[in-house]
Design a protein around this motif. Structure first.
Motif, PDB file in Angstrom:
ATOM      1  N   ILE A   1      11.788  -2.242   6.287  1.00 26.72           N
ATOM      2  CA  ILE A   1      10.346  -1.420   5.080  1.00 26.72           C
ATOM      3  C   ILE A   1      11.293  -2.381   4.768  1.00 26.72           C
ATOM      4  CG2 ILE A   1       9.486  -0.522   3.343  1.00 26.72           C
ATOM      5  CD1 ILE A   1       8.252   1.091   5.742  1.00 26.72           C
ATOM      6  N   ALA A   2      12.151  -1.893   4.727  1.00 20.09           N
ATOM      7  CA  ALA A   2      13.733  -2.361   2.806  1.00 20.09           C
ATOM      8  C   ALA A   2      13.620  -3.437   3.275  1.00 20.09           C
ATOM      9  CB  ALA A   2      15.020  -1.255   3.263  1.00 20.09           C
ATOM     10  N   SER A   3      14.073  -4.342   4.641  1.00 21.06           N
ATOM     11  CA  SER A   3      13.838  -5.768   4.648  1.00 21.06           C
ATOM     12  C   SER A   3      12.349  -6.404   4.564  1.00 21.06           C
ATOM     13  CB  SER A   3      14.457  -6.066   6.724  1.00 21.06           C
ATOM     14  OG  SER A   3      14.172  -7.115   6.633  1.00 21.06           O
ATOM     15  N   ALA A   4      11.180  -5.837   4.946  1.00 22.51           N
ATOM     16  CA  ALA A   4      10.508  -6.262   4.166  1.00 22.51           C
ATOM     17  C   ALA A   4      10.351  -6.733   2.659  1.00 22.51           C
ATOM     18  CB  ALA A   4       9.297  -6.065   5.186  1.00 22.51           C
ATOM     19  N   VAL A   5      10.403  -5.867   2.080  1.00 20.37           N
ATOM     20  CA  VAL A   5      10.180  -5.550   0.915  1.00 20.37           C
ATOM     21  C   VAL A   5      11.745  -6.641   0.328  1.00 20.37           C
ATOM     22  CG1 VAL A   5      11.353  -4.115  -1.479  1.00 20.37           C
ATOM     23  CG2 VAL A   5       9.922  -3.209   0.359  1.00 20.37           C
ATOM     24  N   VAL A   6      12.864  -6.637   0.374  1.00 19.10           N
ATOM     25  CA  VAL A   6      13.832  -7.391  -0.036  1.00 19.10           C
ATOM     26  C   VAL A   6      13.348  -9.193   0.241  1.00 19.10           C
ATOM     27  CG1 VAL A   6      16.188  -8.829   0.115  1.00 19.10           C
ATOM     28  CG2 VAL A   6      15.644  -6.615   0.372  1.00 19.10           C
ATOM     29  N   GLY A   7      12.489  -9.073   1.619  1.00 16.96           N
ATOM     30  CA  GLY A   7      11.956 -10.158   1.377  1.00 16.96           C
ATOM     31  C   GLY A   7      11.038 -11.033   0.302  1.00 16.96           C
ATOM     32  N   ILE A   8       9.464  -9.843   0.000  1.00 21.67           N
ATOM     33  CA  ILE A   8       8.714  -9.986  -1.086  1.00 21.67           C
ATOM     34  C   ILE A   8       9.544 -10.490  -2.118  1.00 21.67           C
ATOM     35  CG2 ILE A   8       7.452  -8.396  -2.441  1.00 21.67           C
ATOM     36  CD1 ILE A   8       5.667  -7.805   0.580  1.00 21.67           C
TER      37      ILE A   8
ATOM     38  N   THR B   1       9.617   2.883  -4.069  1.00 20.77           N
ATOM     39  CA  THR B   1       9.332   4.007  -3.357  1.00 20.77           C
ATOM     40  C   THR B   1      10.375   4.126  -2.032  1.00 20.77           C
ATOM     41  OG1 THR B   1       6.703   3.246  -4.009  1.00 20.77           O
ATOM     42  CG2 THR B   1       6.896   4.031  -1.652  1.00 20.77           C
ATOM     43  N   VAL B   2      10.667   3.142  -1.712  1.00 21.08           N
ATOM     44  CA  VAL B   2      12.146   2.784  -0.999  1.00 21.08           C
ATOM     45  C   VAL B   2      12.895   3.975  -0.704  1.00 21.08           C
ATOM     46  CG1 VAL B   2      13.085   0.991   0.861  1.00 21.08           C
ATOM     47  CG2 VAL B   2      11.132   0.390  -0.045  1.00 21.08           C
ATOM     48  N   ILE B   3      12.930   3.529  -2.234  1.00 21.75           N
ATOM     49  CA  ILE B   3      14.713   4.348  -2.499  1.00 21.75           C
ATOM     50  C   ILE B   3      13.831   6.144  -1.790  1.00 21.75           C
ATOM     51  CG2 ILE B   3      15.827   5.289  -4.058  1.00 21.75           C
ATOM     52  CD1 ILE B   3      15.451   2.510  -5.288  1.00 21.75           C
ATOM     53  N   ASN B   4      13.091   6.740  -2.456  1.00 25.80           N
ATOM     54  CA  ASN B   4      12.670   8.122  -2.091  1.00 25.80           C
ATOM     55  C   ASN B   4      12.011   7.961  -0.610  1.00 25.80           C
ATOM     56  OD1 ASN B   4      12.667   7.808  -5.274  1.00 25.80           O
ATOM     57  ND2 ASN B   4      10.263   7.640  -5.460  1.00 25.80           N
ATOM     58  N   LEU B   5      11.106   7.836  -0.491  1.00 21.00           N
ATOM     59  CA  LEU B   5      11.217   7.366   0.888  1.00 21.00           C
ATOM     60  C   LEU B   5      12.226   7.414   1.410  1.00 21.00           C
ATOM     61  CD1 LEU B   5       7.766   4.947   2.209  1.00 21.00           C
ATOM     62  CD2 LEU B   5       7.835   7.773   2.108  1.00 21.00           C
ATOM     63  N   GLY B   6      13.480   6.233   1.610  1.00 28.31           N
ATOM     64  CA  GLY B   6      14.570   6.933   2.285  1.00 28.31           C
ATOM     65  C   GLY B   6      14.993   7.672   2.237  1.00 28.31           C
ATOM     66  N   LYS B   7      15.440   8.300   1.281  1.00 26.83           N
ATOM     67  CA  LYS B   7      16.306   9.900   0.299  1.00 26.83           C
ATOM     68  C   LYS B   7      15.294  10.877   1.265  1.00 26.83           C
ATOM     69  CE  LYS B   7      17.285   9.231  -4.335  1.00 26.83           C
ATOM     70  NZ  LYS B   7      16.124   9.821  -5.632  1.00 26.83           N
TER      71      LYS B   7
ATOM     72  N   MET C   1       0.858  -0.988  -0.034  1.00 23.94           N
ATOM     73  CA  MET C   1      -0.241   0.145  -0.216  1.00 23.94           C
ATOM     74  C   MET C   1       1.294   1.106  -0.178  1.00 23.94           C
ATOM     75  SD  MET C   1      -2.813   0.496   2.746  1.00 23.94           S
ATOM     76  CE  MET C   1      -1.417   1.221   4.179  1.00 23.94           C
ATOM     77  N   LEU C   2       2.344   0.576   0.583  1.00 19.11           N
ATOM     78  CA  LEU C   2       2.962   2.038   0.804  1.00 19.11           C
ATOM     79  C   LEU C   2       3.375   2.974  -0.242  1.00 19.11           C
ATOM     80  CD1 LEU C   2       5.976   1.379   2.683  1.00 19.11           C
ATOM     81  CD2 LEU C   2       4.514   3.396   3.404  1.00 19.11           C
ATOM     82  N   PRO C   3       3.570   2.646  -1.719  1.00 18.55           N
ATOM     83  CA  PRO C   3       3.253   3.505  -3.028  1.00 18.55           C
ATOM     84  C   PRO C   3       2.268   3.840  -3.349  1.00 18.55           C
ATOM     85  CG  PRO C   3       4.312   1.557  -3.492  1.00 18.55           C
ATOM     86  CD  PRO C   3       4.114   1.750  -2.522  1.00 18.55           C
ATOM     87  N   LEU C   4       1.189   3.621  -2.695  1.00 21.86           N
ATOM     88  CA  LEU C   4      -0.550   3.809  -2.847  1.00 21.86           C
ATOM     89  C   LEU C   4      -0.662   5.852  -2.130  1.00 21.86           C
ATOM     90  CD1 LEU C   4      -2.421   0.829  -3.885  1.00 21.86           C
ATOM     91  CD2 LEU C   4      -1.858   2.333  -5.502  1.00 21.86           C
ATOM     92  N   LEU C   5      -0.279   4.944  -0.809  1.00 18.21           N
ATOM     93  CA  LEU C   5      -0.182   6.367   0.043  1.00 18.21           C
ATOM     94  C   LEU C   5       0.643   7.187  -0.583  1.00 18.21           C
ATOM     95  CD1 LEU C   5       0.057   4.058   3.620  1.00 18.21           C
ATOM     96  CD2 LEU C   5      -2.136   5.458   2.212  1.00 18.21           C
ATOM     97  N   THR C   6       1.788   6.934  -0.759  1.00 16.85           N
ATOM     98  CA  THR C   6       2.519   8.071  -1.137  1.00 16.85           C
ATOM     99  C   THR C   6       2.320   8.894  -1.719  1.00 16.85           C
ATOM    100  OG1 THR C   6       4.382   6.449  -0.703  1.00 16.85           O
ATOM    101  CG2 THR C   6       4.859   8.252  -1.928  1.00 16.85           C
ATOM    102  N   ARG C   7       1.487   7.732  -2.984  1.00 17.27           N
ATOM    103  CA  ARG C   7       0.680   9.096  -4.284  1.00 17.27           C
ATOM    104  C   ARG C   7       0.235   9.517  -3.176  1.00 17.27           C
ATOM    105  NH1 ARG C   7       1.014  10.162  -9.906  1.00 17.27           N
ATOM    106  NH2 ARG C   7       3.312   9.556  -9.172  1.00 17.27           N
ATOM    107  N   GLU C   8      -1.170   9.258  -2.856  1.00 20.86           N
ATOM    108  CA  GLU C   8      -2.446   9.691  -2.951  1.00 20.86           C
ATOM    109  C   GLU C   8      -2.663  10.574  -1.713  1.00 20.86           C
ATOM    110  OE1 GLU C   8      -5.857   8.782  -4.214  1.00 20.86           O
ATOM    111  OE2 GLU C   8      -4.459   8.720  -5.943  1.00 20.86           O
ATOM    112  N   ILE C   9      -2.141   9.809  -0.366  1.00 18.60           N
ATOM    113  CA  ILE C   9      -1.904  10.574   0.815  1.00 18.60           C
ATOM    114  C   ILE C   9      -1.161  11.854   0.558  1.00 18.60           C
ATOM    115  CG2 ILE C   9      -1.873  10.679   3.134  1.00 18.60           C
ATOM    116  CD1 ILE C   9      -4.406   9.297   1.372  1.00 18.60           C
ATOM    117  N   VAL C  10       0.338  11.319   0.136  1.00 15.51           N
ATOM    118  CA  VAL C  10       1.084  12.889   0.996  1.00 15.51           C
ATOM    119  C   VAL C  10       1.730  13.463  -0.447  1.00 15.51           C
ATOM    120  CG1 VAL C  10       3.514  13.376   0.603  1.00 15.51           C
ATOM    121  CG2 VAL C  10       2.803  11.156   1.926  1.00 15.51           C
TER     122      VAL C  10
END
Lengths: 188, 194
Positions: B130-137, A126-132, A25-34
Protein backbone atom coordinates in the motif's frame (compact mmCIF):
# COMPACT_ATOMS: atom_id res chain seq x y z
CA UNK A 1 -33.33 -6.48 8.08
CA UNK A 2 -32.31 -3.10 9.37
CA UNK A 3 -28.70 -4.27 9.45
CA UNK A 4 -28.85 -4.96 5.72
CA UNK A 5 -29.92 -1.41 4.94
CA UNK A 6 -27.29 -0.01 7.27
CA UNK A 7 -24.71 -2.07 5.38
CA UNK A 8 -26.06 -0.82 2.05
CA UNK A 9 -26.07 2.80 3.14
CA UNK A 10 -22.61 2.70 4.76
CA UNK A 11 -21.00 1.26 1.66
CA UNK A 12 -22.98 3.59 -0.58
CA UNK A 13 -21.45 6.52 1.31
CA UNK A 14 -17.99 5.02 0.89
CA UNK A 15 -18.54 4.27 -2.79
CA UNK A 16 -19.78 7.77 -3.43
CA UNK A 17 -16.65 9.33 -1.95
CA UNK A 18 -14.09 7.04 -3.57
CA UNK A 19 -12.31 8.97 -6.27
CA UNK A 20 -10.06 6.59 -8.10
CA UNK A 21 -9.05 3.02 -7.39
CA UNK A 22 -9.64 0.86 -4.37
CA UNK A 23 -6.67 2.37 -2.61
CA UNK A 24 -8.35 5.74 -2.25
CA UNK A 25 -11.09 3.98 -0.34
CA UNK A 26 -8.79 3.13 2.57
CA UNK A 27 -9.16 6.39 4.51
CA UNK A 28 -12.94 6.10 4.17
CA UNK A 29 -12.97 2.45 5.19
CA UNK A 30 -10.82 3.21 8.21
CA UNK A 31 -13.20 5.92 9.33
CA UNK A 32 -16.53 4.27 8.58
CA UNK A 33 -15.84 0.57 9.16
CA UNK A 34 -13.14 0.55 11.81
CA UNK A 35 -13.75 3.69 13.85
CA UNK A 36 -17.47 4.34 13.53
CA UNK A 37 -19.16 0.97 13.05
CA UNK A 38 -16.43 -1.21 14.53
CA UNK A 39 -17.18 -3.90 11.97
CA UNK A 40 -13.50 -4.74 11.60
CA UNK A 41 -10.15 -3.88 13.12
CA UNK A 42 -7.38 -2.23 11.13
CA UNK A 43 -5.65 -5.61 10.88
CA UNK A 44 -8.76 -7.30 9.55
CA UNK A 45 -9.21 -4.53 7.02
CA UNK A 46 -5.70 -5.15 5.73
CA UNK A 47 -6.45 -8.88 5.56
CA UNK A 48 -9.54 -8.30 3.41
CA UNK A 49 -7.64 -5.84 1.27
CA UNK A 50 -4.82 -8.26 0.51
CA UNK A 51 -7.19 -11.11 -0.28
CA UNK A 52 -9.18 -8.73 -2.46
CA UNK A 53 -6.01 -7.88 -4.35
CA UNK A 54 -5.20 -11.49 -5.12
CA UNK A 55 -8.65 -12.63 -6.12
CA UNK A 56 -10.57 -11.71 -9.25
CA UNK A 57 -12.69 -8.63 -9.13
CA UNK A 58 -12.57 -5.05 -8.01
CA UNK A 59 -10.73 -4.61 -4.71
CA UNK A 60 -13.26 -2.11 -3.43
CA UNK A 61 -16.12 -4.47 -4.08
CA UNK A 62 -14.32 -7.47 -2.61
CA UNK A 63 -13.68 -5.63 0.62
CA UNK A 64 -17.33 -4.68 0.84
CA UNK A 65 -18.36 -8.29 0.23
CA UNK A 66 -16.06 -9.50 3.00
CA UNK A 67 -17.30 -7.10 5.60
CA UNK A 68 -20.93 -7.49 4.60
CA UNK A 69 -20.69 -11.26 4.74
CA UNK A 70 -19.16 -11.26 8.20
CA UNK A 71 -21.77 -8.84 9.47
CA UNK A 72 -24.87 -10.48 8.05
CA UNK A 73 -24.12 -13.59 6.03
CA UNK A 74 -24.88 -13.96 2.35
CA UNK A 75 -27.48 -11.19 2.26
CA UNK A 76 -25.03 -8.97 4.11
CA UNK A 77 -22.44 -9.58 1.43
CA UNK A 78 -24.96 -8.82 -1.28
CA UNK A 79 -26.31 -5.64 0.33
CA UNK A 80 -22.85 -4.31 1.10
CA UNK A 81 -21.70 -4.97 -2.46
CA UNK A 82 -24.83 -3.39 -3.94
CA UNK A 83 -24.24 -0.41 -1.68
CA UNK A 84 -20.71 0.07 -2.89
CA UNK A 85 -21.73 -0.26 -6.52
CA UNK A 86 -24.99 1.72 -6.68
CA UNK A 87 -23.63 5.30 -6.47
CA UNK A 88 -21.25 4.50 -9.35
CA UNK A 89 -24.00 3.13 -11.53
CA UNK A 90 -26.40 5.97 -10.80
CA UNK A 91 -23.81 8.71 -11.28
CA UNK A 92 -22.30 7.27 -14.45
CA UNK A 93 -25.68 6.59 -16.05
CA UNK A 94 -26.91 10.07 -15.14
CA UNK A 95 -23.74 11.59 -16.50
CA UNK A 96 -23.76 9.57 -19.68
CA UNK A 97 -27.40 10.25 -20.40
CA UNK A 98 -27.72 13.83 -19.29
CA UNK A 99 -24.49 15.60 -18.43
CA UNK A 100 -22.33 14.79 -21.41
CA UNK A 101 -20.05 17.75 -21.14
CA UNK A 102 -19.49 17.45 -17.42
CA UNK A 103 -15.73 17.09 -17.59
CA UNK A 104 -15.26 20.10 -19.82
CA UNK A 105 -16.75 22.44 -17.24
CA UNK A 106 -13.71 24.25 -15.88
CA UNK A 107 -14.87 24.26 -12.29
CA UNK A 108 -15.27 20.49 -12.34
CA UNK A 109 -11.79 19.92 -13.71
CA UNK A 110 -10.31 22.25 -11.07
CA UNK A 111 -12.28 20.59 -8.29
CA UNK A 112 -11.02 17.17 -9.38
CA UNK A 113 -7.44 18.39 -9.34
CA UNK A 114 -7.91 19.66 -5.81
CA UNK A 115 -9.49 16.36 -4.81
CA UNK A 116 -6.48 14.52 -6.19
CA UNK A 117 -4.23 16.56 -3.90
CA UNK A 118 -6.40 15.88 -0.85
CA UNK A 119 -6.49 12.17 -1.64
CA UNK A 120 -2.69 12.16 -1.46
CA UNK A 121 -2.79 13.76 1.96
CA UNK A 122 -5.55 11.41 3.19
CA UNK A 123 -3.66 8.38 1.92
CA UNK A 124 -0.39 9.45 3.52
CA UNK A 125 -2.23 10.02 6.78
CA UNK A 126 -4.03 6.66 6.64
CA UNK A 127 -0.88 4.74 5.71
CA UNK A 128 0.98 6.21 8.67
CA UNK A 129 -1.86 5.44 11.08
CA UNK A 130 -2.40 1.92 9.76
CA UNK A 131 1.34 1.37 9.83
CA UNK A 132 1.58 2.35 13.46
CA UNK A 133 -1.15 -0.14 14.34
CA UNK A 134 0.00 -3.07 12.21
CA UNK A 135 3.78 -2.98 12.63
CA UNK A 136 3.63 -4.43 16.11
CA UNK A 137 7.09 -5.87 16.53
CA UNK A 138 10.57 -5.95 15.00
CA UNK A 139 9.75 -8.86 12.69
CA UNK A 140 6.85 -6.92 11.18
CA UNK A 141 9.01 -3.89 10.61
CA UNK A 142 11.61 -6.09 8.95
CA UNK A 143 9.07 -7.63 6.57
CA UNK A 144 7.68 -4.16 5.84
CA UNK A 145 11.11 -2.81 4.95
CA UNK A 146 12.03 -5.80 2.80
CA UNK A 147 8.79 -5.73 0.79
CA UNK A 148 8.96 -1.94 0.41
CA UNK A 149 12.53 -2.27 -0.88
CA UNK A 150 11.43 -4.96 -3.34
CA UNK A 151 8.64 -2.69 -4.61
CA UNK A 152 10.94 0.29 -5.10
CA UNK A 153 13.66 -1.78 -6.73
CA UNK A 154 11.02 -3.10 -9.09
CA UNK A 155 9.69 0.40 -9.81
CA UNK A 156 13.14 1.68 -10.67
CA UNK A 157 13.91 -1.29 -12.87
CA UNK A 158 16.77 -2.58 -10.74
CA UNK A 159 14.93 -5.87 -10.51
CA UNK A 160 11.97 -7.01 -12.60
CA UNK A 161 8.79 -5.73 -10.94
CA UNK A 162 7.24 -8.40 -8.75
CA UNK A 163 3.54 -9.05 -8.94
CA UNK A 164 1.50 -8.64 -5.78
CA UNK A 165 0.68 -12.33 -5.80
CA UNK A 166 4.38 -13.25 -5.70
CA UNK A 167 4.97 -10.85 -2.83
CA UNK A 168 1.96 -12.21 -0.97
CA UNK A 169 3.21 -15.79 -1.27
CA UNK A 170 6.68 -14.70 -0.16
CA UNK A 171 5.26 -12.85 2.84
CA UNK A 172 3.00 -15.76 3.76
CA UNK A 173 5.99 -18.10 3.81
CA UNK A 174 7.98 -15.59 5.86
CA UNK A 175 5.10 -15.38 8.30
CA UNK A 176 5.04 -19.15 8.80
CA UNK A 177 8.82 -19.25 9.19
CA UNK A 178 8.95 -16.42 11.71
CA UNK A 179 6.12 -17.83 13.79
CA UNK A 180 7.97 -21.16 13.93
CA UNK A 181 11.07 -19.34 15.16
CA UNK A 182 9.05 -17.46 17.76
CA UNK A 183 7.45 -20.70 18.97
CA UNK A 184 10.84 -22.37 19.35
CA UNK A 185 12.14 -19.44 21.34
CA UNK A 186 9.08 -19.46 23.57
CA UNK A 187 9.53 -23.14 24.32
CA UNK A 188 13.02 -22.65 25.70
CA UNK B 1 -26.27 -7.37 -29.44
CA UNK B 2 -28.15 -9.14 -26.78
CA UNK B 3 -28.02 -8.35 -23.11
CA UNK B 4 -27.09 -11.97 -22.61
CA UNK B 5 -23.91 -11.40 -24.61
CA UNK B 6 -23.18 -8.30 -22.55
CA UNK B 7 -23.70 -10.21 -19.34
CA UNK B 8 -21.48 -13.05 -20.53
CA UNK B 9 -18.59 -10.82 -21.58
CA UNK B 10 -18.57 -8.81 -18.37
CA UNK B 11 -18.97 -11.91 -16.24
CA UNK B 12 -15.79 -13.18 -17.89
CA UNK B 13 -14.01 -9.94 -17.11
CA UNK B 14 -15.19 -10.13 -13.52
CA UNK B 15 -13.81 -13.64 -13.31
CA UNK B 16 -10.41 -13.07 -14.90
CA UNK B 17 -9.42 -9.53 -14.03
CA UNK B 18 -7.34 -9.97 -10.91
CA UNK B 19 -6.42 -6.87 -9.00
CA UNK B 20 -9.20 -4.46 -9.74
CA UNK B 21 -9.98 -1.61 -12.10
CA UNK B 22 -6.77 -1.27 -14.11
CA UNK B 23 -6.79 -5.03 -14.74
CA UNK B 24 -10.06 -4.75 -16.65
CA UNK B 25 -8.64 -2.38 -19.25
CA UNK B 26 -6.91 -4.99 -21.46
CA UNK B 27 -10.16 -6.96 -21.57
CA UNK B 28 -12.10 -3.85 -22.46
CA UNK B 29 -9.59 -3.07 -25.21
CA UNK B 30 -10.26 -6.48 -26.67
CA UNK B 31 -13.99 -5.79 -26.57
CA UNK B 32 -13.45 -2.45 -28.28
CA UNK B 33 -11.60 -4.19 -31.10
CA UNK B 34 -14.06 -7.05 -31.31
CA UNK B 35 -16.86 -7.53 -33.80
CA UNK B 36 -19.47 -6.63 -31.22
CA UNK B 37 -19.21 -2.98 -32.14
CA UNK B 38 -20.25 -1.91 -28.65
CA UNK B 39 -17.68 0.86 -28.41
CA UNK B 40 -14.39 1.76 -30.08
CA UNK B 41 -10.94 2.63 -28.73
CA UNK B 42 -11.62 6.35 -28.77
CA UNK B 43 -14.73 5.87 -26.68
CA UNK B 44 -12.73 3.58 -24.39
CA UNK B 45 -10.21 6.36 -23.78
CA UNK B 46 -13.07 8.72 -22.86
CA UNK B 47 -14.52 6.09 -20.56
CA UNK B 48 -11.22 5.71 -18.74
CA UNK B 49 -10.93 9.46 -18.24
CA UNK B 50 -14.47 9.73 -16.92
CA UNK B 51 -14.20 6.61 -14.77
CA UNK B 52 -11.16 8.09 -13.06
CA UNK B 53 -12.91 11.37 -12.40
CA UNK B 54 -16.30 10.35 -11.13
CA UNK B 55 -16.96 8.99 -7.66
CA UNK B 56 -16.83 5.25 -7.28
CA UNK B 57 -14.23 2.59 -7.93
CA UNK B 58 -12.74 2.91 -11.41
CA UNK B 59 -13.53 -0.67 -12.42
CA UNK B 60 -17.22 -0.28 -11.64
CA UNK B 61 -17.44 3.06 -13.41
CA UNK B 62 -15.79 1.54 -16.48
CA UNK B 63 -18.20 -1.39 -16.60
CA UNK B 64 -21.25 0.82 -16.18
CA UNK B 65 -20.16 3.23 -18.88
CA UNK B 66 -19.13 0.45 -21.27
CA UNK B 67 -22.44 -1.29 -20.72
CA UNK B 68 -24.28 1.97 -21.28
CA UNK B 69 -22.50 2.53 -24.59
CA UNK B 70 -23.17 -1.01 -25.72
CA UNK B 71 -26.85 -0.78 -24.88
CA UNK B 72 -27.33 2.76 -26.18
CA UNK B 73 -25.92 2.02 -29.61
CA UNK B 74 -28.58 -0.59 -30.17
CA UNK B 75 -31.57 0.35 -28.08
CA UNK B 76 -31.23 4.01 -27.27
CA UNK B 77 -31.44 5.50 -23.80
CA UNK B 78 -33.44 2.71 -22.17
CA UNK B 79 -31.04 0.19 -23.63
CA UNK B 80 -28.14 2.21 -22.33
CA UNK B 81 -29.45 2.22 -18.80
CA UNK B 82 -30.21 -1.49 -18.87
CA UNK B 83 -26.81 -2.15 -20.43
CA UNK B 84 -25.03 -0.27 -17.65
CA UNK B 85 -26.88 -2.24 -15.00
CA UNK B 86 -26.36 -5.60 -16.72
CA UNK B 87 -22.64 -5.07 -17.30
CA UNK B 88 -22.00 -3.94 -13.73
CA UNK B 89 -23.99 -6.81 -12.22
CA UNK B 90 -22.15 -9.30 -14.42
CA UNK B 91 -18.78 -7.83 -13.43
CA UNK B 92 -19.49 -8.03 -9.74
CA UNK B 93 -21.15 -11.45 -9.58
CA UNK B 94 -18.08 -13.74 -9.83
CA UNK B 95 -16.14 -11.98 -7.08
CA UNK B 96 -19.26 -11.77 -4.92
CA UNK B 97 -19.49 -15.55 -4.94
CA UNK B 98 -15.75 -16.23 -4.70
CA UNK B 99 -15.18 -13.83 -1.82
CA UNK B 100 -18.06 -15.22 0.22
CA UNK B 101 -16.66 -18.73 -0.23
CA UNK B 102 -13.21 -17.53 0.87
CA UNK B 103 -14.69 -15.57 3.78
CA UNK B 104 -16.58 -18.65 4.95
CA UNK B 105 -13.40 -20.74 4.74
CA UNK B 106 -11.38 -18.09 6.52
CA UNK B 107 -13.83 -17.81 9.38
CA UNK B 108 -13.67 -21.55 9.95
CA UNK B 109 -9.87 -21.61 9.96
CA UNK B 110 -9.19 -18.30 11.66
CA UNK B 111 -7.82 -19.94 14.79
CA UNK B 112 -5.60 -22.29 12.83
CA UNK B 113 -1.94 -21.74 13.66
CA UNK B 114 -0.72 -21.75 10.09
CA UNK B 115 -3.44 -19.36 8.93
CA UNK B 116 -2.56 -16.96 11.73
CA UNK B 117 1.11 -17.21 10.86
CA UNK B 118 0.34 -16.45 7.22
CA UNK B 119 -1.56 -13.30 8.11
CA UNK B 120 1.12 -12.30 10.59
CA UNK B 121 3.50 -12.16 7.64
CA UNK B 122 0.95 -10.70 5.23
CA UNK B 123 -0.03 -7.64 7.22
CA UNK B 124 3.30 -5.80 7.15
CA UNK B 125 3.74 -6.91 3.52
CA UNK B 126 0.37 -5.43 2.57
CA UNK B 127 1.29 -2.23 4.39
CA UNK B 128 4.42 -2.06 2.25
CA UNK B 129 2.45 -2.72 -0.95
CA UNK B 130 0.00 0.00 0.00
CA UNK B 131 2.78 2.42 0.94
CA UNK B 132 4.48 1.77 -2.37
CA UNK B 133 1.23 2.28 -4.27
CA UNK B 134 0.57 5.54 -2.41
CA UNK B 135 4.02 6.81 -3.36
CA UNK B 136 3.16 5.93 -6.95
CA UNK B 137 -0.10 7.88 -6.78
CA UNK B 138 1.69 10.89 -5.31
CA UNK B 139 4.29 10.70 -8.03
CA UNK B 140 1.62 10.84 -10.73
CA UNK B 141 -0.55 13.45 -9.06
CA UNK B 142 2.08 15.79 -7.66
CA UNK B 143 5.33 15.23 -9.51
CA UNK B 144 4.36 14.72 -13.13
CA UNK B 145 3.66 17.48 -15.61
CA UNK B 146 1.25 17.44 -18.57
CA UNK B 147 3.80 15.75 -20.81
CA UNK B 148 4.42 12.89 -18.46
CA UNK B 149 7.90 14.03 -17.50
CA UNK B 150 9.07 14.80 -14.00
CA UNK B 151 7.76 18.18 -12.94
CA UNK B 152 6.73 19.38 -9.50
CA UNK B 153 3.13 20.60 -9.36
CA UNK B 154 3.81 23.21 -6.71
CA UNK B 155 0.27 24.42 -6.09
CA UNK B 156 -0.99 20.85 -5.64
CA UNK B 157 2.00 19.86 -3.57
CA UNK B 158 1.40 22.79 -1.25
CA UNK B 159 -2.28 21.86 -0.86
CA UNK B 160 -1.30 18.28 -0.05
CA UNK B 161 1.34 19.22 2.50
CA UNK B 162 -0.79 21.88 4.18
CA UNK B 163 -3.83 19.61 4.46
CA UNK B 164 -1.69 16.71 5.66
CA UNK B 165 -0.26 18.87 8.44
CA UNK B 166 -3.74 20.09 9.34
CA UNK B 167 -4.91 16.49 9.61
CA UNK B 168 -2.32 15.86 12.30
CA UNK B 169 -3.82 18.47 14.60
CA UNK B 170 -5.59 16.69 17.43
CA UNK B 171 -8.82 18.62 17.23
CA UNK B 172 -9.06 18.15 13.49
CA UNK B 173 -8.47 14.40 13.57
CA UNK B 174 -12.15 13.85 14.21
CA UNK B 175 -13.15 15.33 10.89
CA UNK B 176 -14.55 12.91 8.33
CA UNK B 177 -12.56 12.42 5.12
CA UNK B 178 -15.56 13.85 3.28
CA UNK B 179 -14.80 17.20 4.87
CA UNK B 180 -11.22 17.15 3.59
CA UNK B 181 -12.36 16.07 0.12
CA UNK B 182 -14.73 19.03 0.01
CA UNK B 183 -11.98 21.41 1.09
CA UNK B 184 -9.72 19.98 -1.60
CA UNK B 185 -12.37 20.50 -4.24
CA UNK B 186 -12.87 24.10 -3.17
CA UNK B 187 -9.14 24.82 -3.03
CA UNK B 188 -8.77 23.31 -6.47
CA UNK B 189 -11.46 25.58 -7.86
CA UNK B 190 -9.99 28.65 -6.17
CA UNK B 191 -6.52 27.85 -7.49
CA UNK B 192 -7.90 27.22 -10.94
CA UNK B 193 -9.65 30.53 -11.29
CA UNK B 194 -6.88 32.58 -9.72
Amino acid sequence: MKKLWILFWTFAKIGAMTFGGGLTMLPLLTREIVEKKKWATEDELLDYYVIGQCTPGIIAVNTATFIGYYQAGIWGGIFATLGMVTPSVVIILTMAAVLQGFLSVAAVAYALTGIRAVVCALLANTVINLGKKSLVDGWCVAIFVVVLALCFLGDFGVIPPLSSVVIVIFAALLGILICKIKDRRAEK
Amino acid sequence: MTFLQLFYEFFKIGLFAVGGGPATIPFLSDLAASSYGWFNSAQLADMIAIAESTPGPIGINMATYAGYNAGYNVFGLAGGILGGIVATTALVLPSLIIIMIIANFLAKFSKNKTVRAVFYGLRPAVMALIASAVVGIMQIALFTDENGAFGVQYPLLIITVVLFLLMQIKKLKKLHPAFWLAIGAVMGIVLGFV
